[in-house]
Design a protein around this motif. Structure first.
Motif, mmCIF file in Angstrom:
data_model
loop_
_atom_site.group_PDB
_atom_site.id
_atom_site.type_symbol
_atom_site.label_atom_id
_atom_site.label_comp_id
_atom_site.label_asym_id
_atom_site.label_seq_id
_atom_site.Cartn_x
_atom_site.Cartn_y
_atom_site.Cartn_z
ATOM 1 N N LYS A 179 26.314 -64.107 56.013
ATOM 2 C CA LYS A 179 27.038 -63.525 57.150
ATOM 3 C C LYS A 179 27.982 -64.581 57.720
ATOM 4 O O LYS A 179 27.595 -65.735 57.904
ATOM 5 C CB LYS A 179 26.057 -63.057 58.217
ATOM 6 C CG LYS A 179 26.724 -62.408 59.419
ATOM 7 C CD LYS A 179 26.636 -63.267 60.632
ATOM 8 C CE LYS A 179 27.638 -62.872 61.698
ATOM 9 N NZ LYS A 179 27.445 -63.665 62.937
ATOM 10 N N GLY A 191 27.295 -59.535 69.182
ATOM 11 C CA GLY A 191 26.590 -60.426 68.254
ATOM 12 C C GLY A 191 25.791 -59.681 67.188
ATOM 13 O O GLY A 191 25.042 -60.284 66.422
ATOM 14 N N ASP A 214 24.715 -60.232 63.010
ATOM 15 C CA ASP A 214 23.533 -60.935 62.496
ATOM 16 C C ASP A 214 22.470 -59.912 62.086
ATOM 17 O O ASP A 214 21.785 -60.069 61.078
ATOM 18 C CB ASP A 214 22.897 -61.818 63.592
ATOM 19 C CG ASP A 214 23.809 -62.932 64.062
ATOM 20 O OD1 ASP A 214 24.684 -63.355 63.286
ATOM 21 O OD2 ASP A 214 23.631 -63.383 65.209
HETATM 22 MG MG MG Z 1 27.397 -64.178 66.638
#
Ligand code: MG
Ligand code: ASP
Length: 368
Positions: free
Chosen positions: A17, A161, A164
Motif C-alpha cells: 500500500k 486513512g 490501510d
Molecule cells: Mg494514511
C-alpha cells in the motif's frame, strides 16, 4: 487424519500500500511504478493498494465545502472515491510502461463489501475473485484504496486513512504472504515524532498494541486495518517509500512494557444522565457513569462534553505494580482513567496541553 501435502507452492502474494505523499506527483508515481515492476520481474505476485495523490482528498473536501454547507454523505463518498481512482489508473499506466502487465480496479470491482454507513463505512466482506483471476494471468493488480460498495450497491468510503484497511482486508482475503504499508515515515514511533524529539522507531509491535495506539489518536495507521491483520494473522510492515530500512514489523509477537504514548483531542464524554436523550442511548449499558466517543465518527449531532485522552500502550501494563499510579500522577488532574488489554488511558479536560503532557509521559515511562 493428516492433510495432503500441496503439490506445488504458488508464488508468494504480497500486498503493498502506498500513501498519498508517496504518490504526490508524476515523478514520484513513476518511481513507485519502477520499483513495483522490478519486484514482479523477480517473481512476486503483487497487489498494490493506492491512496489519492498527496493532498487531493483535502482538496476535494474543500471543493465540496465551497458548493454546499451540508453535503449529503452519500455524495461526499461519490466525490472522495474519485481521488484514489485517479492514482490507480495513473499507476497502472506507469507500470505498463515499465514492461509489466497491470490492471486497475476500484474497491467495488475487488469485491470489497461494506455496511451502508457513508463516509465511515466498515468492510464486512471481501470477495476478490477478479483480483485472483488477474494475478493468475500474471498481472499486477492496482486497487483504489479507501472505498467499497455497500450491500445496497452504493459507493462508500472507509473514513480518513482508510486505504490501510483496504490493503489489510485484501491481504486477509487473498491469504497473502505479507503486506507492506509504505508512507513518508520510517514506521511506528514511540510517540508522534512531531511532538517528541526523543521518540524512537519501534522495530516490532504486536497487533493489539498498534490497534490500541491507532484507536486512541495516533495517525500512523488506520485502526481497522490492524484489526483485519490481527484476525487473519497476516504480519505486515510499516515502512518508508524508497528506503531499504525494514521499518516496524507488526505481528502477534508480544512485548512487555510500555511501547508508546498517544493522545486524542477529538473525544466527547457523554454522561449517563444525558444518554437517555442521545441517539446512542443503546450504549447506556456500557457504563454507569457515561461513555466516551470519538467525535470524528459521529453522524448525528450528539451532545456531550469535549474532552481529551492520553494513552500509553503495550502488553501487561497492569502487571507492572505502580505503573498506573505513576501514569495518573504524571497526568494529574485527571477526570477518570481506565485500562484495556493493551493500554492505560486517562480522560482529561479539553484545555490540557497534550503536547507537553505527551513529552512528560514519554520521558518518564518509555525506555529509550
Ligand atoms: Mg494514511
Ligand atoms: N485518501 C484518503 C485520505 O486522505 C484515504 C487514505 O489516504 O488512506 O484520508
Amino acid at each position: 487424519m493428516t492433510s495432503p501435502t500441496p503439490i506445488s507452492r504458488r508464488k508468494a502474494i504480497v500486498v503493498q500500500k502506498y500513501g498519498g505523499s508517496s504518490l504526490a506527483d508524476a515523478a514520484a508515481l513513476k518511481g513507485v511504478a519502477k520499483g513495483i515492476a522490478q519486484r514482479v520481474k523477480e517473481g512476486t505476485q503483487l497487489v498494490v493498494v493506492v491512496s489519492a495523490m498527496g493532498g487531493s482528498t483535502d482538496a476535494l473536501i474543500a471543493l465540496a465545502a465551497q458548493i454546499s454547507e451540508h453535503p449529503k454523505r452519500r455524495e461526499l463518498d461519490m466525490l472522495l472515491s474519485t481521488g484514489e481512482r485517479v492514482t490507480m489508473a495513473l499507476l497502472s499506466m506507469a507500470i505498463a510502461d515499465c514492461g509489466v502487465e497491470a490492471i486497475s480496479f476500484t474497491g467495488s470491482q475487488c469485491g470489497i463489501i461494506t455496511n451502508d454507513r457513508h463516509a465511515d463505512a466498515r468492510i464486512i466482506d471481501v470477495r476478490p475473485v477478479r483480483v485472483e483471476d488477474e494475478l493468475e494471468r500474471g498481472r499486477v493488480v492496482i486497487v483504489a484504496g479507501f472505498q467499497g460498495m455497500s450491500y445496497k450497491r452504493e459507493i462508500t468510503t472507509l473514513g480518513r486513512g482508510g486505504s490501510d484497511t483496504t490493503a489489510l482486508a485484501l491481504a486477509a482475503a487473498l491469504h497473502a504472504d505479507s503486506c507492506e504499508i509504505y508512507s513518508d515515515v520510517e514506521g511506528v514511533f514511540s510517540a508522534d515524532p512531531r511532538l517528541v524529539n526523543e521518540a524512537h522507531l519501534l522495530d516490532t509491535m504486536s497487533y493489539g498494541s498498534l490497534e490500541s495506539l491507532a484507536r486512541n489518536g495516533a495517525k500512523v495507521l488506520h485502526a481497522d486495518a490492524v484489526a483485519w491483520a490481527r484476525r487473519a494473522g497476516i504480519q505486515f510492515s510499516a515502512r518508508k517509500t524508497g528506503s531499504s530500512a525494514k521499518g516496524t514489523l507488526v505481528s502477534a509477537a508480544k512485548h512487555s512494557g510500555v511501547q508508546a504514548v498517544t493522545s486524542s483531542d477529538k473525544r466527547l464524554w457523554i454522561a449517563a444522565s444525558a444518554l437517555t436523550q442521545s441517539p446512542i442511548q443503546a450504549l447506556v449499558w456500557a457504563s454507569h457513569e457515561g461513555v466516551l466517543v470519538n467525535s470524528e465518527n459521529l453522524h448525528e449531532e450528539t451532545y456531550g462534553e469535549a474532552c481529551s485522552t492520553l494513552s500509553i500502550v503495550g502488553e501487561g501494563l497492569l502487571d507492572n505494580a505502580g505503573l498506573s499510579e505513576a501514569f495518573i500522577d504524571l497526568c494529574a488532574p485527571v477526570l477518570g482513567w481506565w485500562s484495556s488489554d493493551y493500554g492505560l488511558h486517562v480522560r482529561l479536560t479539553a484545555d490540557r496541553d497534550l503536547k507537553a503532557l505527551t513529552r512528560r509521559v514519554h520521558a518518564a515511562l518509555i525506555e529509550p
